[in-house]
Design an enzyme around this catalytic site. Sequence first.
Site, PDB file in Angstrom:
ATOM      1  N   ASP A  39       4.872 -10.705   1.099  1.00  0.00           N
ATOM      2  CA  ASP A  39       5.320  -9.646   0.194  1.00  0.00           C
ATOM      3  C   ASP A  39       6.811  -9.368   0.295  1.00  0.00           C
ATOM      4  OD1 ASP A  39       2.823  -8.974  -0.992  1.00  0.00           O
ATOM      5  OD2 ASP A  39       2.237  -8.155   0.937  1.00  0.00           O
ATOM      6  N   HIS A  44      -2.045  -3.723   1.410  1.00  0.00           N
ATOM      7  CA  HIS A  44      -2.465  -5.058   0.934  1.00  0.00           C
ATOM      8  C   HIS A  44      -1.434  -5.487  -0.111  1.00  0.00           C
ATOM      9  CE1 HIS A  44      -4.952  -8.405   0.076  1.00  0.00           C
ATOM     10  NE2 HIS A  44      -6.028  -7.838  -0.436  1.00  0.00           N
ATOM     11  N   HIS A  76       1.606  -8.966   9.904  1.00  0.00           N
ATOM     12  CA  HIS A  76       0.443  -9.505   9.205  1.00  0.00           C
ATOM     13  C   HIS A  76      -0.806  -9.322  10.051  1.00  0.00           C
ATOM     14  CE1 HIS A  76      -2.146 -12.149   6.900  1.00  0.00           C
ATOM     15  NE2 HIS A  76      -1.304 -11.926   5.907  1.00  0.00           N
TER      16      HIS A  76
HETATM   17  N1  COA Z   1       6.378  -1.999  10.816  1.00  0.00           N
HETATM   18  C1  COA Z   1       6.441  -1.464  12.044  1.00  0.00           C
HETATM   19  N2  COA Z   1       5.552  -1.730  13.004  1.00  0.00           N
HETATM   20  C2  COA Z   1       4.559  -2.569  12.704  1.00  0.00           C
HETATM   21  C3  COA Z   1       4.446  -3.181  11.447  1.00  0.00           C
HETATM   22  C4  COA Z   1       5.407  -2.864  10.490  1.00  0.00           C
HETATM   23  N3  COA Z   1       5.346  -3.395   9.276  1.00  0.00           N
HETATM   24  N4  COA Z   1       3.362  -3.986  11.435  1.00  0.00           N
HETATM   25  C5  COA Z   1       2.802  -3.882  12.647  1.00  0.00           C
HETATM   26  N5  COA Z   1       3.522  -3.033  13.400  1.00  0.00           N
HETATM   27  C6  COA Z   1       3.252  -2.661  14.763  1.00  0.00           C
HETATM   28  C7  COA Z   1       1.905  -2.001  14.900  1.00  0.00           C
HETATM   29  O1  COA Z   1       1.985  -0.601  14.680  1.00  0.00           O
HETATM   30  C8  COA Z   1       1.561  -2.346  16.315  1.00  0.00           C
HETATM   31  O2  COA Z   1       2.340  -1.519  17.160  1.00  0.00           O
HETATM   32  P1  COA Z   1       1.741  -0.945  18.516  1.00  0.00           P
HETATM   33  O3  COA Z   1       1.324  -2.135  19.301  1.00  0.00           O
HETATM   34  O4  COA Z   1       2.878  -0.185  19.092  1.00  0.00           O
HETATM   35  O5  COA Z   1       0.577  -0.083  18.107  1.00  0.00           O
HETATM   36  C9  COA Z   1       2.099  -3.744  16.472  1.00  0.00           C
HETATM   37  O6  COA Z   1       3.161  -3.847  15.525  1.00  0.00           O
HETATM   38  C10 COA Z   1       1.123  -4.855  16.257  1.00  0.00           C
HETATM   39  O7  COA Z   1       0.495  -4.702  15.008  1.00  0.00           O
HETATM   40  P2  COA Z   1      -0.588  -5.759  14.522  1.00  0.00           P
HETATM   41  O8  COA Z   1      -1.879  -5.478  15.264  1.00  0.00           O
HETATM   42  O9  COA Z   1      -0.016  -7.110  14.624  1.00  0.00           O
HETATM   43  O10 COA Z   1      -0.732  -5.460  13.020  1.00  0.00           O
HETATM   44  P3  COA Z   1      -1.931  -4.715  12.292  1.00  0.00           P
HETATM   45  O11 COA Z   1      -3.086  -5.644  12.188  1.00  0.00           O
HETATM   46  O12 COA Z   1      -2.148  -3.373  12.913  1.00  0.00           O
HETATM   47  O13 COA Z   1      -1.327  -4.449  10.846  1.00  0.00           O
HETATM   48  C11 COA Z   1      -0.481  -4.869   8.720  1.00  0.00           C
HETATM   49  C12 COA Z   1      -1.132  -5.491   9.952  1.00  0.00           C
HETATM   50  C13 COA Z   1      -0.244  -5.943   7.701  1.00  0.00           C
HETATM   51  C14 COA Z   1      -1.427  -3.811   8.119  1.00  0.00           C
HETATM   52  C15 COA Z   1       0.828  -4.224   9.173  1.00  0.00           C
HETATM   53  O14 COA Z   1       1.666  -5.200   9.716  1.00  0.00           O
HETATM   54  C16 COA Z   1       1.514  -3.473   8.066  1.00  0.00           C
HETATM   55  O15 COA Z   1       1.132  -2.345   7.745  1.00  0.00           O
HETATM   56  N6  COA Z   1       2.570  -4.087   7.468  1.00  0.00           N
HETATM   57  C17 COA Z   1       3.295  -3.450   6.391  1.00  0.00           C
HETATM   58  C18 COA Z   1       2.523  -3.560   5.109  1.00  0.00           C
HETATM   59  C19 COA Z   1       2.537  -4.966   4.562  1.00  0.00           C
HETATM   60  O16 COA Z   1       3.585  -5.607   4.498  1.00  0.00           O
HETATM   61  N7  COA Z   1       1.360  -5.413   4.127  1.00  0.00           N
HETATM   62  C20 COA Z   1       1.220  -6.706   3.515  1.00  0.00           C
HETATM   63  C21 COA Z   1       0.568  -7.672   4.421  1.00  0.00           C
HETATM   64  S1  COA Z   1       0.599  -9.301   3.715  1.00  0.00           S
END
Ligand code: COA
Length: 379
Positions: free
Chosen positions: A315, A225, A264
């Site tokens: 972020d 987050h 996201h």
């Molecule tokens: N780096 C690498 N891969 C990522 C990723 C990232 N930052 N964010 C998502 N993915 C991947 C997921 O693992 C998933 O892969 P898969 O289909 O092979 O399993 C795919 O992209 C789709 O993910 P999605 O469902 O769109 O995202 P989520 O809801 O699972 O996760 C977050 C959302 C924000 C938790 C995630 O993007 C994340 O952890 N980001 C990094 C942390 C961050 O910046 N948080 C602040 C958010 S404002």
Amino acid sequence: MPIIAKGLKGIIANTTSLSDVRGAEGILVYAGYNIDELIGKVSYEEVVHLLWYGELPTAVQLVQLHEELANQRELPQGVLNFILSAPRDANPMDVIRTGVSMLGLYDHEPSGNQNQAELLRANRHRALSITAKVGVIAAYYHRARQGKDLPPIDKNLTEAEHFLYLLNGEMPTKEAAETLDVAYVLHADHGMNASTFSARVTIATLTDLYSAITSAIGTLKGPLHGGANEAVIYMLQEIGDESRVDDWVNNALEQKKKIMGIGHAVYQTLDPRAPHLRTMAITLCERLGETKWIRIAERISLLMKEKKGLNANVDFYSAIVYYALGLPTDMFTPIFSIARTAGWTAHVLEQLSDNNLYRPLSEYVGPVEGKKVIPISQR
Ligand code: COA
């Protein structure tokens, strides 16, 4: 057949008039105003008014809100003592969380047995008080941990100016204060995000506002987050040079690591806050003559778009903006919490205006019922 939505993803848990996060379109609206319309036209204080009262303030209302916030900046002596005595290596988010929780000890207004109007007035006052104090707690802790003096409260400064002044012990430049003000506007609210949900779940038990905001701060701290902005800088520092980006990203993806600041939970397209922060990041880095970090960041962003179809989020670029402003990395999430307190308190007031307890179910997947207790001497 009950629906199982782990993490409640995609579930609408309540209605809100505060902000609309349109994931498919990449649009963020605060009470009817697209954030693209607000940026450059309104200050953070005007957004606070919008979230608390549903309308942008008139000039008179803005002066009044500014005065009310400024009058609430002084911390109780007990909280000051805590800040001065907190371990110097504490996580600032833990200090803020504990500080806000402590504020509740010094609120002597009765919180029960009041009629609805009295309760609303008291809670609006608490919202004002907490919003005014979060930045002071954060900045004072940063001073205290370095063994520096705590500058006296200045009632003439805006919220963004005041935070920078307390943090650095000197008046900020116009550019720094304006940049932080825009960042505050962009972070003020964001629908039913994890920390806001946590604040709403907490207040819905009809506990007090301090407990609700304390829950929210603890939730925001996590790296999935608010904590992601700090992780972005550590990642850029680890990569160190533009020439290493491709290998680093490929390696991280092979190891199934999450790249911080990318992706996201709601936006399937661009996070609408990111372009504003990106523009500010580029301007600041160019002004400083230090474009290395933005160049590394741009390459990561491009690669992630190409390889995974994912965009940089709020972020990603806010981290570079704060870094370019010379702010300490572990103050990035605290800054997020300062701005988001406006949204949290607005959501808490909204929740109280039409309250319902949050009580989802869980599907039991433990051992089948029917086990018999074996006497402890035989286990
Ligand atoms: N780096 C690498 N891969 C990522 C990723 C990232 N930052 N964010 C998502 N993915 C991947 C997921 O693992 C998933 O892969 P898969 O289909 O092979 O399993 C795919 O992209 C789709 O993910 P999605 O469902 O769109 O995202 P989520 O809801 O699972 O996760 C977050 C959302 C924000 C938790 C995630 O993007 C994340 O952890 N980001 C990094 C942390 C961050 O910046 N948080 C602040 C958010 S404002």
